[in-house]
Design an enzyme around this catalytic site. Structure first.
Site, PDB file in Angstrom:
ATOM      1  N   ASP A  28       0.438  -3.638   5.838  1.00 32.46           N
ATOM      2  CA  ASP A  28       0.063  -3.101   4.521  1.00 32.46           C
ATOM      3  C   ASP A  28       0.740  -3.801   3.347  1.00 32.46           C
ATOM      4  OD1 ASP A  28       2.667  -2.057   4.637  1.00 32.46           O
ATOM      5  OD2 ASP A  28       2.084  -0.225   3.600  1.00 32.46           O
ATOM      6  N   GLU A  29       1.162  -5.027   3.548  1.00 36.59           N
ATOM      7  CA  GLU A  29       1.831  -5.768   2.466  1.00 36.59           C
ATOM      8  C   GLU A  29       1.226  -7.149   2.322  1.00 36.59           C
ATOM      9  OE1 GLU A  29       6.462  -5.646   2.445  1.00 36.59           O
ATOM     10  OE2 GLU A  29       5.716  -5.310   4.462  1.00 36.59           O
TER      11      GLU A  29
ATOM     12  N   TYR B 116      -0.929   4.635   6.272  1.00 35.45           N
ATOM     13  CA  TYR B 116      -1.696   5.282   7.341  1.00 35.45           C
ATOM     14  C   TYR B 116      -2.280   6.622   6.857  1.00 35.45           C
ATOM     15  CZ  TYR B 116       0.276   2.033  10.857  1.00 35.45           C
ATOM     16  OH  TYR B 116       0.633   0.933  11.598  1.00 35.45           O
TER      17      TYR B 116
ATOM     18  N   ARG C 265       6.172  14.479   0.624  1.00 31.91           N
ATOM     19  CA  ARG C 265       7.550  14.048   0.347  1.00 31.91           C
ATOM     20  C   ARG C 265       8.207  14.980  -0.668  1.00 31.91           C
ATOM     21  NH1 ARG C 265       7.216   7.349   0.338  1.00 31.91           N
ATOM     22  NH2 ARG C 265       5.524   7.267   1.852  1.00 31.91           N
TER      23      ARG C 265
ATOM     24  N   MET D 209       0.841  -1.198   0.000  1.00 30.35           N
ATOM     25  CA  MET D 209       0.000   0.000   0.000  1.00 30.35           C
ATOM     26  C   MET D 209       0.882   1.256   0.000  1.00 30.35           C
ATOM     27  SD  MET D 209      -2.740  -1.626  -0.011  1.00 30.35           S
ATOM     28  CE  MET D 209      -3.872  -0.258  -0.080  1.00 30.35           C
TER      29      MET D 209
HETATM   30  P1  TTP Z   1       5.632   1.500   4.844  1.00 35.60           P
HETATM   31  O1  TTP Z   1       5.048   0.540   3.867  1.00 35.60           O
HETATM   32  O2  TTP Z   1       7.080   1.430   5.142  1.00 35.60           O
HETATM   33  O3  TTP Z   1       5.437   2.970   4.349  1.00 35.60           O
HETATM   34  P2  TTP Z   1       4.187   3.689   3.789  1.00 35.60           P
HETATM   35  O4  TTP Z   1       3.098   2.745   3.418  1.00 35.60           O
HETATM   36  O5  TTP Z   1       3.809   4.776   4.748  1.00 35.60           O
HETATM   37  O6  TTP Z   1       4.787   4.396   2.495  1.00 35.60           O
HETATM   38  P3  TTP Z   1       5.310   3.736   1.153  1.00 35.60           P
HETATM   39  O7  TTP Z   1       4.366   4.218   0.095  1.00 35.60           O
HETATM   40  O8  TTP Z   1       6.681   4.284   0.992  1.00 35.60           O
HETATM   41  O9  TTP Z   1       5.305   2.248   1.294  1.00 35.60           O
HETATM   42  O10 TTP Z   1       4.822   1.395   6.202  1.00 35.60           O
HETATM   43  C1  TTP Z   1       3.428   1.070   6.245  1.00 35.60           C
HETATM   44  C2  TTP Z   1       2.788   1.753   7.440  1.00 35.60           C
HETATM   45  O11 TTP Z   1       3.411   1.277   8.636  1.00 35.60           O
HETATM   46  C3  TTP Z   1       3.001   3.244   7.427  1.00 35.60           C
HETATM   47  O12 TTP Z   1       1.992   3.914   6.685  1.00 35.60           O
HETATM   48  C4  TTP Z   1       2.974   3.575   8.880  1.00 35.60           C
HETATM   49  C5  TTP Z   1       3.478   2.319   9.577  1.00 35.60           C
HETATM   50  N1  TTP Z   1       4.869   2.523  10.036  1.00 35.60           N
HETATM   51  C6  TTP Z   1       5.084   2.985  11.320  1.00 35.60           C
HETATM   52  O13 TTP Z   1       4.137   3.155  12.094  1.00 35.60           O
HETATM   53  N2  TTP Z   1       6.355   3.233  11.710  1.00 35.60           N
HETATM   54  C7  TTP Z   1       7.419   3.043  10.891  1.00 35.60           C
HETATM   55  O14 TTP Z   1       8.535   3.300  11.276  1.00 35.60           O
HETATM   56  C8  TTP Z   1       7.185   2.533   9.578  1.00 35.60           C
HETATM   57  C9  TTP Z   1       8.331   2.274   8.658  1.00 35.60           C
HETATM   58  C10 TTP Z   1       5.896   2.296   9.189  1.00 35.60           C
END
Ligand code: TTP
Length: 715
Positions: A120-121, A23, A60, A19
């Site tokens: 989110d994966e 958040y 960003r 995703m």
């Molecule tokens: P990620 O998939 O690392 O990042 P993201 O979805 O915000 O952005 P991207 O499009 O680059 O993938 O993390 C998923 C969610 O996990 C993120 O939205 C918030 C949470 N999270 C935290 O709470 N603390 C953290 O340090 C990280 C890396 C993620």
């Protein structure tokens, strides 16, 4: 320890879906006026505006990073909208995000075996769907190809200057002379594009995807073009991708193994591994790891996509960094009660929704002693059989804490009861419930199951008074018997089960997901079953004190259902008024935003503008071509820079930016969140912690992963 699994079949089609700024998207769905605007989600701690945990792609562009705090983000982007993560019981409440993730999983699972890898994966095995498509409606015969599929990035596709990129993708999908593997990937492109559109339509979330022949390659690809795009790794492009990929970017090589490869073997990229024979690698790292390394150098990865939609554990934790460290037993008990209440709620939901029960309660603690030569000593993690019911979980967790503290401070370590400060501080607490199994099939009711459990295994539970007496006094170290006496082990066998009160690696031994899948259930099932089974308080203490709590929570849930109905009504109303996204007839995610989202209009224009600028294809040294970002991450400066980058160095830069953005202060990481973080972050944290756990024979003294990754030490 990596496990070498032979690739069963290289004609698999695996997708990794990630995703975008997850958040933030969840919060933007709650507040649609924020869509398309620079937005970040901040932690519940408000110091300096709170730590950013998710940053929108619009933000960003202004240089806002996850490592910043709210105040700093405001400096670089004054118009940024900061949304605080929801809070419950004085801590971050991730349920909204978990449930949003579950919505996505339920859509993705329609087309193939689905494994939720983090909050989110998701990994998807689309082999069967692709084979079916190939047999019934092969892509080479399709006249119209979905716009979203045409926007795919196909690694190795030779997009010469001036050529029409979408046309090239169309031709690649249409190729009649492609081998079976590429034909399957072409089907994967269409299926994933369709799924991503479906996710957007039903949830309003965008996601990015990697499509390849195995999990490892799919995961590498999904982050290459974000947000809202998909990247494909044809078999012929695998080696080019791996040749220049820094070794530490590979899953499971972020830690001491990766470091040993760099320091001892001079291996800096995955491609560098190719110079070693399998025997040589086995000689140095053992049979299994040696073979695994030999395999990954060639892009071979037989790891299966596990069909898993539900979590393997549930957890609740909180950190107390710096001056917020807990220094009295009563303060610890207060917070344990909060955490256990949340855990109990989630266990009840799981029982109610999924008919599953957890068997093990574990307490993880991080602590320090203010004056102690043995400062490396860790607070031992402790486990015991899990008894249902908030009060019981609270009581047991507190007992575990007492047992751990006794061990941690030693017999004469200090007075620790009441409110008297005694030289120790607790910087993190987390409780988790694991060994979750479905109630055995054939059990005609949950109540009966508990009845059976109760009469056969819980008859020896002592009275709460006994328990309390036993627990609240710090008995001499080494006396571990309380849990055996008071918390008899349920008779369900787990292979490899350790004895109760076990020591575990804090928060990290469990590479598990915590997912709540909400289904419509008969809310009144417990009362009726209870009556039917004729259970009484005497015969079923567990049921009454444990599942009774669940009953009460079900009533609360009914109330929640009403508000859910209300919000459903509201959203239908919004839909009618045209404010809700509706993508009928929309052929791409870009169009979706264009047509539906008022703020998305500017986004789309920007997208168009940048795509024009970057559609001139980029060719890297390894022969790869890659288009620039699109949609929200359209910083023209970045795009200009990107023209000079290869797709692989792009990954590296992305990762380095991400790494810079990620603080390695372990005390600031909420332990209950770790299992749900993106898997590479989990790996890094794990790798970071491991050297502290055991002396490391391989890594040189003083070279920790945080030191290694510090900005001045970038390779
Ligand atoms: P990620 O998939 O690392 O990042 P993201 O979805 O915000 O952005 P991207 O499009 O680059 O993938 O993390 C998923 C969610 O996990 C993120 O939205 C918030 C949470 N999270 C935290 O709470 N603390 C953290 O340090 C990280 C890396 C993620």
């Amino acid at each position: 320890m990596p496990v070498a699994k032979p690739e069963s079949c290289d004609s698999r089609v695996i997708a990794h879906i990630d995703m975008d700024c997850f958040y933030v998207q969840v919060e933007q769905r709650k507040q649609p006026q924020l869509r398309g605007l620079p937005t970040a989600v901040v932690q519940y701690n408000e110091w300096k505006g709170g730590a950013l945990i998710a940053v929108s792609y619009e933000a960003r562009k202004f240089g806002v990073k996850r490592s910043m705090r709210g105040e700093e983000a405001k400096e670089v982007c004054p118009q940024i909208h900061l949304v605080q993560v929801p809070v419950a019981r004085g801590k971050a409440d991730l349920n909204g995000y978990r449930n949003a993730g579950s919505e996505v999983v339920s859509i993705l699972a329609r087309r193939g075996r689905c494994e939720r890898a983090s909050i989110d994966e998701v990994y998807l095995d689309l082999t069967d769907a692709a084979e079916t498509m190939l047999a019934e409606a092969p892509p080479q015969h399709l006249e119209a190809i979905d716009e979203e599929a045409l926007k795919s990035h196909i690694l190795g596709l030779n997009n010469e200057d001036g050529s029409d990129v979408k046309e090239n993708v169309r031709n690649w999908i249409h190729r009649c002379n492609a081998d079976h593997r590429d034909k399957l990937l072409a089907c994967g492109i269409l299926i994933v594009a369709e799924l991503r559109m479906q996710v957007l339509k039903e949830t309003e979330f965008t996601c990015s995807a990697g499509i390849a022949h195995n999990k490892m390659l799919a995961k590498l690809a999904s982050g290459m073009n974000k947000p809202a795009q998909q990247t494909v790794v044809p078999f012929s492009s695998v080696q080019g991708l791996l040749n220049s990929l820094p070794i530490r970017k590979m899953k499971q090589l972020g830690g001491k193994l990766g470091m040993s490869l760099q320091i001892d073997m001079g291996v800096n990229t995955v491609g560098d591994l190719l110079q070693f024979s399998e025997e040589k690698l086995q000689e140095r790292y053992g049979l299994n790891t040696g073979t695994w390394l030999w395999n990954i150098a060639r892009g071979i990865n037989g790891e299966a996509v596990e069909g898993r939609l539900l979590p393997k554990s549930h957890g609740s934790g909180k950190t107390f960094p710096g001056p917020r460290a807990l220094k009295t037993v009563s303060a610890v008990q207060h917070w344990l009660n909060q955490l256990c209440e949340e855990l109990s709620e989630r266990l009840c939901s799981d029982l109610d929704q999924n008919k599953r029960i957890a068997h093990t309660l574990t307490l993880h603690v991080r602590a320090y002693k203010s004056s102690d030569s043995d400062s490396q000593k860790k607070f031992p993690s402790k486990s015991c059989p899990l008894r249902y019911g908030t009060a019981k979980i609270q009581e047991d967790a507190f007992n575990l804490f007492q047992a751990g503290l006794r061990e941690y401070i030693g017999l004469y370590g200090g007075k620790s009861e009441g409110s008297h400060y005694s030289g120790w501080g607790i910087t993190s607490l987390s409780v988790s419930a694991s060994k979750i199994v479905p109630i055995p099939s054939g059990t005609c009711s949950i109540a009966k199951y508990f009845h059976w459990q109760t009469s056969s295994h819980f008859s020896s539970i002592q009275s709460p008074e006994n328990l309390r007496m036993d627990a609240t006094h710090l008995s001499p170290p080494g006396n571990e018997s309380y849990s055996e006496v008071n918390l008899p082990e349920p008779k369900i066998d787990f292979p490899g089960e350790e004895s109760w009160i076990e020591d575990t690696i804090p928060g990290l031994g469990l590479q598990e997901q915590k997912i709540n899948v909400w289904k419509d259930e008969d809310l009144a099932c417990f009362p009726s079953k209870k009556k039917e089974d004729g259970l009484t308080e005497d015969t079923s203490p567990l049921l009454l004190s444990g599942t009774q709590g669940c009953l009460e929570q079900n009533q609360n849930k009914q109330q929640r259902e009403f508000s859910k109905d209300e919000s459903r009504f509201k959203s239908e109303y919004r839909e009618q008024k045209g404010t809700r996204l509706n993508n009928k007839g929309t052929s791409s995610i870009l169009k979706f935003f264009k047509s539906c989202n008022p703020s998305g209009a500017s986004l789309s224009q920007e997208h168009d503008k940048t795509v024009q600028g970057t559609d001139a294809q980029l060719t890297n040294g390894a022969g790869f071509q890659s288009r620039g970002h699109s949609l929200a991450e359209l910083n023209e400066v970045e795009v200009a820079e990107e023209n000079e980058r290869s797709s692989c160095s792009y990954i590296r830069d992305q990762d380095e930016r991400r790494r810079e953005a990620w603080s390695y202060n372990i005390d600031e990481i909420d332990p209950s969140v770790i299992d749900e973080l993106p898997t590479e972050i989990q790996d890094e944290i794990q790798a970071w912690l491991q050297p502290r756990k055991r002396p490391n024979n391989i890594v040189k003294r003083g070279s920790t992963i945080s030191h290694y990754f510090s900005p001045t030490k970038k390779s």
